[in-house]
Write an enzyme that holds these catalytic residues in place. Structure first.
Site, PDB file in Angstrom:
ATOM      1  N   HIS A 236       0.709  -1.127   0.057  1.00  0.00           N
ATOM      2  CA  HIS A 236      -0.059   0.201  -0.120  1.00  0.00           C
ATOM      3  C   HIS A 236       0.856   0.921   0.137  1.00  0.00           C
ATOM      4  CE1 HIS A 236      -3.434  -2.518   0.724  1.00  0.00           C
ATOM      5  NE2 HIS A 236      -2.840  -3.054   1.716  1.00  0.00           N
TER       6      HIS A 236
HETATM    7  C1  BDR Z   1      -1.921   0.822   5.687  1.00  0.00           C
HETATM    8  O1  BDR Z   1      -2.259   0.205   7.026  1.00  0.00           O
HETATM    9  C2  BDR Z   1      -1.004  -0.153   7.468  1.00  0.00           C
HETATM   10  O2  BDR Z   1      -1.021  -1.442   8.426  1.00  0.00           O
HETATM   11  C3  BDR Z   1       0.040  -0.225   6.378  1.00  0.00           C
HETATM   12  O3  BDR Z   1       1.423   0.265   6.642  1.00  0.00           O
HETATM   13  C4  BDR Z   1      -0.630   0.830   5.402  1.00  0.00           C
HETATM   14  O4  BDR Z   1      -0.232   2.078   5.773  1.00  0.00           O
HETATM   15  C5  BDR Z   1      -2.849  -0.240   4.759  1.00  0.00           C
HETATM   16  O5  BDR Z   1      -4.254  -0.178   5.297  1.00  0.00           O
END
Ligand code: BDR
Ligand code: CA
Length: 306
Positions: A236
């Site tokens: 992400h």
């Molecule tokens: C986001 O949530 C975190 O766990 C990850 O690092 C990312 O920023 C994804 O939903």
């Protein structure tokens, strides 16, 4: 011409991949990092940021420790997703530490120093950014862009049926940032398609350092896959930085957004006025799609340099 970049992070294995990407890209000048709790405690995310910079021999990048608690309630950490203490890859203890400045103050410092040459990329809970906005309400006018990795505008959530992890972890901060910064919101609508093939991860895991550790960060444990991910892991946070290098990675559309801060099942959910039924003017650019092949090319071409 290089782009100045401030990263607000909660490393976090996908945060780590994003930091590695930004460090390896000659077109990016990473001016500073602020840390926030989220994927793990503030002690761990700050320590992890220092460990990542040491791995790449880039301790010249200052790290400022930020908020350890959300504006309301408490954070739900995700070591089961990201690894022990919030990161995979067995990094040694850091020999460096954070600077003597709060993460939120440091964001304001960076905006004052670099002005409209600076983009801020926030990929953890939005607590530091919301605090920075309270300290300096004209922050959004001072900098070039504010990118958020968080939210799910037109798709479902990943930690609750409605909400994405970063927005859910501090819904009040997410609302303040969404309402007050005219952000570019890069949420699950796009980042679910910012994936890496499993074969590439295996290749990296067999490589020498530091690529070997990048491979560990990209690992896709069965329990995480079962939890609702696709067949290949989405990275992400890295989607934002990949887009800064290749602006065909993400596709944006303008919408009016808000964030639900009620304590019910929609807490942290993005309220996206997709069909303009409220009459409110757009207040954000929303990433509605990611080009998986472009994303992968940026990653592979950049990591070839490691
Ligand atoms: C986001 O949530 C975190 O766990 C990850 O690092 C990312 O920023 C994804 O939903
Ligand atoms: Ca993150």
């Amino acid at each position: 011409m290089t782009q100045a970049l401030h990263l607000d992070v909660d490393p976090g294995s996908d945060d780590a991949v994003m930091i590695a990407l930004a460090l390896a890209l000659p077109a990016i000048e990473m001016t500073g990092i602020s840390t926030v709790a989220g994927n793990s405690t503030i002690e761990n995310t700050t320590r992890n940021a220092c460990r990542i910079l040491e791995l790449f021999d880039r301790t010249d990048v200052p790290v400022a420790r930020g908020c350890g608690e959300p504006m309301v309630g408490s954070f739900e950490t995700a070591e089961w997703v990201h690894g022990p203490n919030g990161i995979r890859g067995d990094l040694p203890d850091p020999s460096t530490g954070p600077i003597n400045r709060h993460g939120a103050e440091f964001i304001v410092d960076q905006a004052r120093e670099y002005g409209d040459e600076l983009s801020i990329v926030a990929v953890g809970p939005m607590t530091n950014l919301a605090t920075a906005l309270a300290l300096e309400p004209s922050l959004p006018d001072m900098v070039a862009n504010i990118y958020l990795m968080g939210g799910a505008a037109m798709t479902t959530g990943n930690v609750t049926p409605m909400a994405e992890a970063n927005f859910r972890n501090d819904a009040v901060a997410a609302r303040r940032v969404v309402r007050g910064t005219r952000p570019k919101m890069v949420g699950l609508d796009a980042t679910h398609d910012a994936t890496v093939p499993l074969s590439r991860i295996d290749e990296y895991k067999r490589a020498t350092q530091p690529l070997k550790t990048v491979g560990a960060w990209l690992e896709y444990p069965e329990e995480v896959r079962k939890f609702g991910g696709g067949e290949e892991p989405a990275v992400h946070d890295a989607a934002v930085v990949a887009h800064l290098i290749d602006d065909s990675v993400l596709e944006f559309e303008p919408y009016h957004l808000d964030v639900d801060t009620t304590m019910g099942p929609s807490r942290g959910a993005v309220v996206c006025d997709r069909w303009a039924v409220t009459g409110n003017e757009p207040n954000a650019d929303v990433a509605v799609a990611a080009d998986t092949e472009r994303f992968r090319s940026v990653l592979v071409e950049t990591f070839e340099r490691l």
